[in-house]
Design a protein around this motif. Sequence first.
Motif, PDB file in Angstrom:
ATOM      1  N   HIS A 271      14.246 -62.919  -4.390  1.00  0.00           N
ATOM      2  CA  HIS A 271      14.007 -62.010  -3.271  1.00  0.00           C
ATOM      3  C   HIS A 271      13.153 -60.848  -3.760  1.00  0.00           C
ATOM      4  O   HIS A 271      13.393 -60.308  -4.847  1.00  0.00           O
ATOM      5  CB  HIS A 271      15.327 -61.441  -2.746  1.00  0.00           C
ATOM      6  CG  HIS A 271      16.187 -62.431  -2.035  1.00  0.00           C
ATOM      7  ND1 HIS A 271      16.012 -62.760  -0.716  1.00  0.00           N
ATOM      8  CD2 HIS A 271      17.245 -63.169  -2.469  1.00  0.00           C
ATOM      9  CE1 HIS A 271      16.930 -63.647  -0.347  1.00  0.00           C
ATOM     10  NE2 HIS A 271      17.684 -63.916  -1.400  1.00  0.00           N
TER      11      HIS A 271
ATOM     12  N   ALA B  44      11.854 -57.076  -2.371  1.00  0.00           N
ATOM     13  CA  ALA B  44      12.037 -56.107  -1.287  1.00  0.00           C
ATOM     14  C   ALA B  44      11.841 -54.695  -1.812  1.00  0.00           C
ATOM     15  O   ALA B  44      12.000 -54.426  -3.009  1.00  0.00           O
ATOM     16  CB  ALA B  44      13.431 -56.247  -0.671  1.00  0.00           C
TER      17      ALA B  44
ATOM     18  N   LEU C 201      17.323 -52.746   5.850  1.00  0.00           N
ATOM     19  CA  LEU C 201      16.731 -53.629   4.850  1.00  0.00           C
ATOM     20  C   LEU C 201      17.505 -53.561   3.543  1.00  0.00           C
ATOM     21  O   LEU C 201      17.829 -54.595   2.937  1.00  0.00           O
ATOM     22  CB  LEU C 201      15.267 -53.245   4.620  1.00  0.00           C
ATOM     23  CG  LEU C 201      14.540 -53.983   3.494  1.00  0.00           C
ATOM     24  CD1 LEU C 201      14.481 -55.477   3.752  1.00  0.00           C
ATOM     25  CD2 LEU C 201      13.136 -53.416   3.298  1.00  0.00           C
TER      26      LEU C 201
ATOM     27  N   HIS D  10      10.404 -59.676   1.822  1.00  0.00           N
ATOM     28  CA  HIS D  10      10.992 -58.966   2.952  1.00  0.00           C
ATOM     29  C   HIS D  10      10.103 -57.810   3.399  1.00  0.00           C
ATOM     30  O   HIS D  10       9.864 -56.869   2.645  1.00  0.00           O
ATOM     31  CB  HIS D  10      12.381 -58.439   2.575  1.00  0.00           C
ATOM     32  CG  HIS D  10      13.353 -59.515   2.242  1.00  0.00           C
ATOM     33  ND1 HIS D  10      14.242 -60.048   3.139  1.00  0.00           N
ATOM     34  CD2 HIS D  10      13.569 -60.202   1.060  1.00  0.00           C
ATOM     35  CE1 HIS D  10      14.965 -60.998   2.569  1.00  0.00           C
ATOM     36  NE2 HIS D  10      14.581 -61.099   1.307  1.00  0.00           N
TER      37      HIS D  10
ATOM     38  N   THR E 166      10.286 -62.663   5.612  1.00  0.00           N
ATOM     39  CA  THR E 166      11.156 -62.189   6.683  1.00  0.00           C
ATOM     40  C   THR E 166      10.643 -60.871   7.254  1.00  0.00           C
ATOM     41  O   THR E 166      10.386 -59.919   6.508  1.00  0.00           O
ATOM     42  CB  THR E 166      12.598 -62.007   6.188  1.00  0.00           C
ATOM     43  OG1 THR E 166      13.133 -63.287   5.855  1.00  0.00           O
ATOM     44  CG2 THR E 166      13.475 -61.394   7.277  1.00  0.00           C
TER      45      THR E 166
ATOM     46  N   HIS F  27      11.639 -57.719   9.102  1.00  0.00           N
ATOM     47  CA  HIS F  27      12.788 -56.895   9.471  1.00  0.00           C
ATOM     48  C   HIS F  27      12.425 -55.916  10.585  1.00  0.00           C
ATOM     49  O   HIS F  27      13.281 -55.537  11.375  1.00  0.00           O
ATOM     50  CB  HIS F  27      13.325 -56.143   8.254  1.00  0.00           C
ATOM     51  CG  HIS F  27      13.931 -57.050   7.227  1.00  0.00           C
ATOM     52  ND1 HIS F  27      15.293 -57.262   7.123  1.00  0.00           N
ATOM     53  CD2 HIS F  27      13.358 -57.818   6.263  1.00  0.00           C
ATOM     54  CE1 HIS F  27      15.527 -58.114   6.134  1.00  0.00           C
ATOM     55  NE2 HIS F  27      14.373 -58.462   5.599  1.00  0.00           N
TER      56      HIS F  27
END
Length: 448
Positions: free
Chosen positions: A5, A7, A19, A127, A148, A150
Amino acid sequence: MHVVHVASEVFPYSRSGGLGDVLGALPAEQARAGAEVTVVSPWYATLSGTVPEVWRGELSELPRDVSEVRVAEERRDGVRYVFIGLAPFDRPGLYHEDDVYRFSMFGRAVLPVLARLGLRPTILHGHDWQAALVVALASLAQLRTVFTIHNLQYQGKWNMHEGRAWTALPHHAYGIDGLEYYGEVNLMKGGLNFAHQVTTVSPTYAQEITTLQYGEGLEGLLTRLSIEGRLSGIINGLDQERWNPRTDPDIPAFSDLKGKQAATTALRQEFGLDEAPILATVSRLAEQKGMDILIEALPELVKDWNVVVLGGGDPLLTAALVGWAQHPRVAFAQGMNEPLSHRIYAGAHAFAMPSRFEPCGLSQMIAMRYGTLPVVRETGGLVDTVPHDVGFHFREAAPSALASACDAALNTPPADWARRTEQAMSLDFSWSGPAQQYLKLYGRTTGH
């Protein structure tokens, strides 16, 4: 399967909103499900000295003036957290006006740092726009990717000349099927175009963003992704340990309606409220969240409700609430205060979310877990998470619509209110279901 991931924030190391909460819970749940999980995020100045440094050196992939990189690493809850330190992040706070530059440098550093650490993901999951460049670079490097959204409102746009220099992608990546957006670089658009799969944080928001009203200028691209089967929505979960009225140290812990009364009494005493029911909200003070709608509805609401607001943001909305706090039935606490938020979620009777759009929303889930019934506008994740026989819905983004929904709540018979409250507290908002949905999506994307 090794999931990486990427972010801009991850709780408890860094957080400004939902988030950070997602990245603080989803990776751990995926690790519990058997995946190898790594989270990569910037090493902000506030993290210095709190996470052990594991590598320091220069990356030839970065411009000379920012090529020195520090990498810190920590393992917790079965997840490997990797923090990348760069000069543009050596300042207070998470976000700044030059964030397109800062996160371009971060994005260019991620894959080389993973390589230095001997980590090669099965899938890279980026993200929001701050991780979009990493998604584009990973896809060009033949890694499988998920991106993704958000919040589509924030896209990471900059002028083409500097944007190209900062992102340093191949020439073809700056066309209309890449990062180009009306003559500018748009990192969000790049993530959407290059990702193998795109998700949003609720099914309804995935549908809404293909429309002119919610598409933020990218509705055409998102419609194409939807038609191609590359766009889907997976609802966020809720950290069940952090938000648990049975064990919460910040409130008089409770497991039923009788116990909740103690939390309500404590909240009344804290703010000096009378015996009228309590309508609360914990929110960024922003038009997206409909806080102007709530403020305009206050003349009607205070006739029957005490209103408690916790939040910070827009100076004009803040000033309006400071003024309203002189009213005996309005309490306003400025800024973000997590222990206080727990007391508000637990002690209120109803929770207002008049959002103009809401990709997912966590507050309504927290409120229901604490037996507080949401009053929500029918949009995004609020549609997907608040059953009509639990909360109270309204459609128009207007003060009168919010006030009417609050009237409906106020006029609910006590027996029905008790039933709604008990049902709210029994709903399952754990991360186990969403984590499995993401793992299945990874499997389809990678062929594993």
